[in-house]
Structure formats: structure tokens, C-alpha cells
Write an enzyme that holds these catalytic residues in place. Sequence first.
Site, PDB file in Angstrom:
ATOM      1  CG  HIS A 170       5.255  60.664   5.840  1.00 26.04           C
ATOM      2  ND1 HIS A 170       6.518  60.106   5.875  1.00 26.04           N
ATOM      3  CD2 HIS A 170       5.421  61.996   6.113  1.00 26.04           C
ATOM      4  CE1 HIS A 170       7.395  61.066   6.160  1.00 26.04           C
ATOM      5  NE2 HIS A 170       6.758  62.216   6.304  1.00 26.04           N
ATOM      6  CD  GLU A 171       2.998  64.793   4.851  1.00 27.35           C
ATOM      7  OE1 GLU A 171       3.188  65.543   5.813  1.00 27.35           O
ATOM      8  OE2 GLU A 171       3.888  64.455   4.062  1.00 27.35           O
ATOM      9  CB  CYS A 205      10.455  63.185   6.593  1.00 32.64           C
ATOM     10  SG  CYS A 205       9.499  64.333   7.596  1.00 32.64           S
TER      11      CYS A 205
HETATM   12 NI    NI Z   1       7.337  64.157   6.946  1.00 35.44          NI
END
Ligand code: NI
Length: 177
Positions: A142-143, A100
Site C-alpha cells: 500500500h505505502e 488510507c
Molecule cells: Ni495510503
Amino acid sequence: MAIKPVLRMGDARLLQRAEPVSHFGTQPLHDLLADMHDTMQALNGAGLAAPQIGVGLRVVIFGVQHNSRYPDAEAVPETVLINPVITPLGEAIEEDWEGCLSVPGMRGLVPRFARIRYQGKDENGIPIDRTVGGFHARVVQHECDHLDGILYPMRILDMKNFGFSEVLFPNTEMQDE
Ligand code: NI
């Protein structure tokens, strides 16, 4: 527009729930997306959520071109996704490594739904409705987690599977999400 600083884990703004977008096709929204694209490209990211540049709106972008350095990684279309809704399809869970831009230099093994449907809108309010699996599904989950103040380390099941990218995967260049 501009490359913005990406907030890093520890910043309270990454832990807040983002607000829905109510007006589409506006100049402020286009400006935000231009900043997000510039920032993601500059950092060679696979995705970025608005809260990562300090904007508390439910806006994410992602996209991965097929790259010979990652022959196993499928291409993910360049997408603007606003006010997303994710529906898991089935109960199958897969674990895989994630990074990330807000947790630079690190990797963790994260469980995600293997198949999902995601819905939302693009910057002009055009509906998006896709059913996806694998890496595409992982990137979206994830986003969208960023919009609820969740960073991937919070989902790691065994913290033994969290570490520095260059130690875990020497000689490998990797993209961050
Ligand atoms: Ni991220």
C-alpha cells in the site's frame, strides 16, 4: 518537527511518480522523516508515504504495534523504507480491507500479493531486506503504491466493496494507511 497536512485523493500530487533519494543521512532527510512520523502519529496511521505530505521522494514509513483492539492484526516493526523494491513471492493473492489517510473515512477491499520480499534503505543508507506476508506485506504494498501515484481505490476489483468505514464496520475503530 511538525504535523503536516495530508493531501487527499483528488490532489494531482498524489498521482505523480516520486523520485529516488540519492543522499542519505542528511538533515533534510531526517527533517522529512520527523515530519512524517509526527504526522502519522497524530493521525494514528499505520503508514505514510512522503508524497502524502507533498514531498515527491521515494520514502515511506510504517509500523503497527500489537493492539488488543485488533487482536487479529499482527505487529509490524516501525520501519523507514527508502527507494523500495518489491518482489512478489509466488502468485498467491489475498483480498483484505484497507484505508488510507488520503482517503479519510473510507474502506475498500483490495487484492495484494500474499508474500513479498522488499528491499531498500533506511535513512542512513543501511540496506533493508525482508521477506514478509500477510498484513505486513499488505502495508508495504500500500505505502509503496503511493510512490507510483497509485491510491488503493484504483485497485479495488468490485466497487461494491468500497464504502464508509463507519457504515461497513460500525462500532469498530480502525487505523488508516
Ligand atoms: Ni495510503
